[in-house]
Design a protein around this motif. Structure first.
Motif, PDB file in Angstrom:
ATOM      1  N   MET A  47      -3.622  53.942 -82.276  1.00  0.00           N
ATOM      2  CA  MET A  47      -4.160  53.365 -83.508  1.00  0.00           C
ATOM      3  C   MET A  47      -4.041  51.843 -83.472  1.00  0.00           C
ATOM      4  O   MET A  47      -2.969  51.300 -83.182  1.00  0.00           O
ATOM      5  CB  MET A  47      -3.399  53.902 -84.730  1.00  0.00           C
ATOM      6  CG  MET A  47      -3.939  53.389 -86.051  1.00  0.00           C
ATOM      7  SD  MET A  47      -3.016  54.046 -87.464  1.00  0.00           S
ATOM      8  CE  MET A  47      -1.427  53.256 -87.219  1.00  0.00           C
ATOM      9  N   SER A  48      -5.167  51.165 -83.696  1.00  0.00           N
ATOM     10  CA  SER A  48      -5.172  49.711 -83.653  1.00  0.00           C
ATOM     11  C   SER A  48      -4.551  49.136 -84.926  1.00  0.00           C
ATOM     12  O   SER A  48      -4.594  49.751 -85.990  1.00  0.00           O
ATOM     13  CB  SER A  48      -6.604  49.189 -83.491  1.00  0.00           C
ATOM     14  OG  SER A  48      -7.401  49.600 -84.591  1.00  0.00           O
ATOM     15  N   VAL A  49      -4.005  47.953 -84.783  1.00  0.00           N
ATOM     16  CA  VAL A  49      -3.365  47.274 -85.910  1.00  0.00           C
ATOM     17  C   VAL A  49      -4.314  46.218 -86.451  1.00  0.00           C
ATOM     18  O   VAL A  49      -4.904  45.433 -85.695  1.00  0.00           O
ATOM     19  CB  VAL A  49      -2.043  46.613 -85.464  1.00  0.00           C
ATOM     20  CG1 VAL A  49      -1.439  45.827 -86.616  1.00  0.00           C
ATOM     21  CG2 VAL A  49      -1.071  47.660 -84.958  1.00  0.00           C
ATOM     22  N   ASP A  50      -4.487  46.203 -87.766  1.00  0.00           N
ATOM     23  CA  ASP A  50      -5.347  45.219 -88.417  1.00  0.00           C
ATOM     24  C   ASP A  50      -4.553  43.917 -88.556  1.00  0.00           C
ATOM     25  O   ASP A  50      -3.851  43.698 -89.539  1.00  0.00           O
ATOM     26  CB  ASP A  50      -5.788  45.739 -89.792  1.00  0.00           C
ATOM     27  CG  ASP A  50      -6.787  44.799 -90.454  1.00  0.00           C
ATOM     28  OD1 ASP A  50      -7.051  43.722 -89.902  1.00  0.00           O
ATOM     29  OD2 ASP A  50      -7.292  45.154 -91.536  1.00  0.00           O
ATOM     30  N   LEU A  51      -4.699  43.048 -87.556  1.00  0.00           N
ATOM     31  CA  LEU A  51      -3.938  41.801 -87.552  1.00  0.00           C
ATOM     32  C   LEU A  51      -4.346  40.869 -88.688  1.00  0.00           C
ATOM     33  O   LEU A  51      -3.532  40.057 -89.141  1.00  0.00           O
ATOM     34  CB  LEU A  51      -4.110  41.095 -86.211  1.00  0.00           C
ATOM     35  CG  LEU A  51      -3.489  41.796 -84.997  1.00  0.00           C
ATOM     36  CD1 LEU A  51      -3.747  40.991 -83.730  1.00  0.00           C
ATOM     37  CD2 LEU A  51      -1.990  41.996 -85.204  1.00  0.00           C
ATOM     38  N   SER A  52      -5.584  40.980 -89.144  1.00  0.00           N
ATOM     39  CA  SER A  52      -6.018  40.121 -90.246  1.00  0.00           C
ATOM     40  C   SER A  52      -5.251  40.450 -91.526  1.00  0.00           C
ATOM     41  O   SER A  52      -4.888  39.549 -92.293  1.00  0.00           O
ATOM     42  CB  SER A  52      -7.526  40.277 -90.488  1.00  0.00           C
ATOM     43  OG  SER A  52      -7.839  41.597 -90.910  1.00  0.00           O
ATOM     44  N   PHE A  53      -4.975  41.739 -91.750  1.00  0.00           N
ATOM     45  CA  PHE A  53      -4.210  42.141 -92.940  1.00  0.00           C
ATOM     46  C   PHE A  53      -2.751  41.705 -92.796  1.00  0.00           C
ATOM     47  O   PHE A  53      -2.136  41.242 -93.755  1.00  0.00           O
ATOM     48  CB  PHE A  53      -4.287  43.654 -93.134  1.00  0.00           C
ATOM     49  CG  PHE A  53      -3.681  44.130 -94.422  1.00  0.00           C
ATOM     50  CD1 PHE A  53      -4.303  43.896 -95.634  1.00  0.00           C
ATOM     51  CD2 PHE A  53      -2.462  44.807 -94.429  1.00  0.00           C
ATOM     52  CE1 PHE A  53      -3.738  44.327 -96.831  1.00  0.00           C
ATOM     53  CE2 PHE A  53      -1.894  45.236 -95.616  1.00  0.00           C
ATOM     54  CZ  PHE A  53      -2.533  44.990 -96.821  1.00  0.00           C
ATOM     55  N   VAL A  54      -2.215  41.832 -91.590  1.00  0.00           N
ATOM     56  CA  VAL A  54      -0.839  41.382 -91.332  1.00  0.00           C
ATOM     57  C   VAL A  54      -0.717  39.892 -91.612  1.00  0.00           C
ATOM     58  O   VAL A  54       0.224  39.433 -92.281  1.00  0.00           O
ATOM     59  CB  VAL A  54      -0.431  41.672 -89.869  1.00  0.00           C
ATOM     60  CG1 VAL A  54       0.950  41.078 -89.584  1.00  0.00           C
ATOM     61  CG2 VAL A  54      -0.422  43.159 -89.600  1.00  0.00           C
ATOM     62  N   THR A  55      -1.686  39.138 -91.116  1.00  0.00           N
ATOM     63  CA  THR A  55      -1.678  37.690 -91.309  1.00  0.00           C
ATOM     64  C   THR A  55      -1.818  37.322 -92.780  1.00  0.00           C
ATOM     65  O   THR A  55      -1.172  36.396 -93.277  1.00  0.00           O
ATOM     66  CB  THR A  55      -2.829  37.042 -90.518  1.00  0.00           C
ATOM     67  OG1 THR A  55      -2.688  37.377 -89.137  1.00  0.00           O
ATOM     68  CG2 THR A  55      -2.821  35.528 -90.667  1.00  0.00           C
ATOM     69  N   LYS A  56      -2.670  38.067 -93.499  1.00  0.00           N
ATOM     70  CA  LYS A  56      -2.888  37.799 -94.923  1.00  0.00           C
ATOM     71  C   LYS A  56      -1.597  38.021 -95.719  1.00  0.00           C
ATOM     72  O   LYS A  56      -1.240  37.214 -96.584  1.00  0.00           O
ATOM     73  CB  LYS A  56      -3.997  38.704 -95.465  1.00  0.00           C
ATOM     74  CG  LYS A  56      -4.370  38.425 -96.914  1.00  0.00           C
ATOM     75  CD  LYS A  56      -5.405  39.418 -97.414  1.00  0.00           C
ATOM     76  CE  LYS A  56      -6.700  39.287 -96.652  1.00  0.00           C
ATOM     77  NZ  LYS A  56      -7.755  40.189 -97.211  1.00  0.00           N
ATOM     78  N   GLU A 108       0.803  47.791 -91.091  1.00  0.00           N
ATOM     79  CA  GLU A 108       0.454  46.379 -91.167  1.00  0.00           C
ATOM     80  C   GLU A 108       1.231  45.679 -92.278  1.00  0.00           C
ATOM     81  O   GLU A 108       1.707  44.554 -92.108  1.00  0.00           O
ATOM     82  CB  GLU A 108      -1.054  46.217 -91.395  1.00  0.00           C
ATOM     83  CG  GLU A 108      -1.919  46.534 -90.204  1.00  0.00           C
ATOM     84  CD  GLU A 108      -2.279  48.014 -90.111  1.00  0.00           C
ATOM     85  OE1 GLU A 108      -1.649  48.826 -90.828  1.00  0.00           O
ATOM     86  OE2 GLU A 108      -3.187  48.351 -89.320  1.00  0.00           O
ATOM     87  N   LEU A 109       1.359  46.362 -93.433  1.00  0.00           N
ATOM     88  CA  LEU A 109       2.109  45.782 -94.549  1.00  0.00           C
ATOM     89  C   LEU A 109       3.569  45.593 -94.159  1.00  0.00           C
ATOM     90  O   LEU A 109       4.162  44.539 -94.415  1.00  0.00           O
ATOM     91  CB  LEU A 109       2.001  46.682 -95.781  1.00  0.00           C
ATOM     92  CG  LEU A 109       2.767  46.214 -97.023  1.00  0.00           C
ATOM     93  CD1 LEU A 109       2.274  44.850 -97.472  1.00  0.00           C
ATOM     94  CD2 LEU A 109       2.619  47.226 -98.156  1.00  0.00           C
TER      95      LEU A 109
END
Length: 213
Positions: free
Chosen positions: A1-10, A150-151
């Motif tokens: 499962m890929s990690v949504d780095l944009s949400f992590v960064t946000k 991600e959170l």
């Protein structure tokens, strides 16, 4: 499962902008003025633990709090966005936000260094209304979009940085000029304002679908 780095960064950027470890280092030093390095480390650890607990409660119990008052996440997102925008505008003006509790009163002659770790350092300086509102919204987004990893990564990364910053406060205090702190506060204010506007626009679109057209 890929990690949504944009949400992590946000998540990381929003928490960094609101709690701004760099800008709060001078506050930490003033609250613990006269204390030994050992006492300051104790205060830093206690504040970090308190902040972590506050973040977890905001994320986990967010929906229960909303349900208890009969509110939707978009209602809270709009209110939270306005709170965060108020903080951001205050930061851009170079002043401290009363809403977020960023203006501790003059230090009394004698301060219990252990108690300041909870108040005012943790609450409301770090875990204020802006932080709580932001985490509740992110918690609901993570639940709706299955982005709990991600959170957790974004919050965990920030809390780690915050802990390091607090533990390094005495060392950093000798190297941060007033100008550097002021510039950082305004830069974080710009980022925070962008986050606030996204929250407000998203909530308005969801509450009033006609606006999207």
């Amino acid at each position: 499962m890929s990690v949504d780095l944009s949400f992590v960064t946000k998540v990381f950027a929003a928490l960094f902008a609101i709690m701004n470890p760099i800008a709060n280092v001078p506050v930490f030093l003033s609250l613990t003025d006269g204390a030994s390095d050992a006492v300051r480390r104790h205060v830093a650890v206690k504040a970090a633990v308190g902040t972590t607990i506050g973040c977890l409660v905001s994320i986990v119990a967010g929906q229960a709090i909303l349900d208890a008052f009969g509110l939707s996440v978009d209602d809270f997102r709009l209110a939270g966005g306005l709170i965060v925008l108020t903080i951001a505008l205050s930061m851009l003006q170079g002043s401290s936000s009363q809403t977020h509790g960023r203006s501790p009163k003059e230090k009394e002659d004698q301060i219990d260094a252990d108690s300041v770790a909870i108040y005012p350092l943790t609450i409301p300086l770090l875990v204020g209304p802006g932080t709580i509102a932001t985490l509740i919204v992110f918690g609901q987004t993570a639940k709706a979009q299955a982005k709990w990893p991600e959170l957790a990564l974004g919050v965990g990364a920030f809390l780690t940085l915050l802990t390091v910053a607090l533990l390094s406060a005495p060392w950093l205090g000798h190297r941060l000029s007033a100008t550097a702190t002021a510039i950082t506060r305004r830069l974080m204010g710009m980022i925070l304002a962008a986050v606030a506007m996204e929250m407000i626009v998203t909530s308005l679109r969801n509450l009033f679908p006609g606006l999207s057209h």
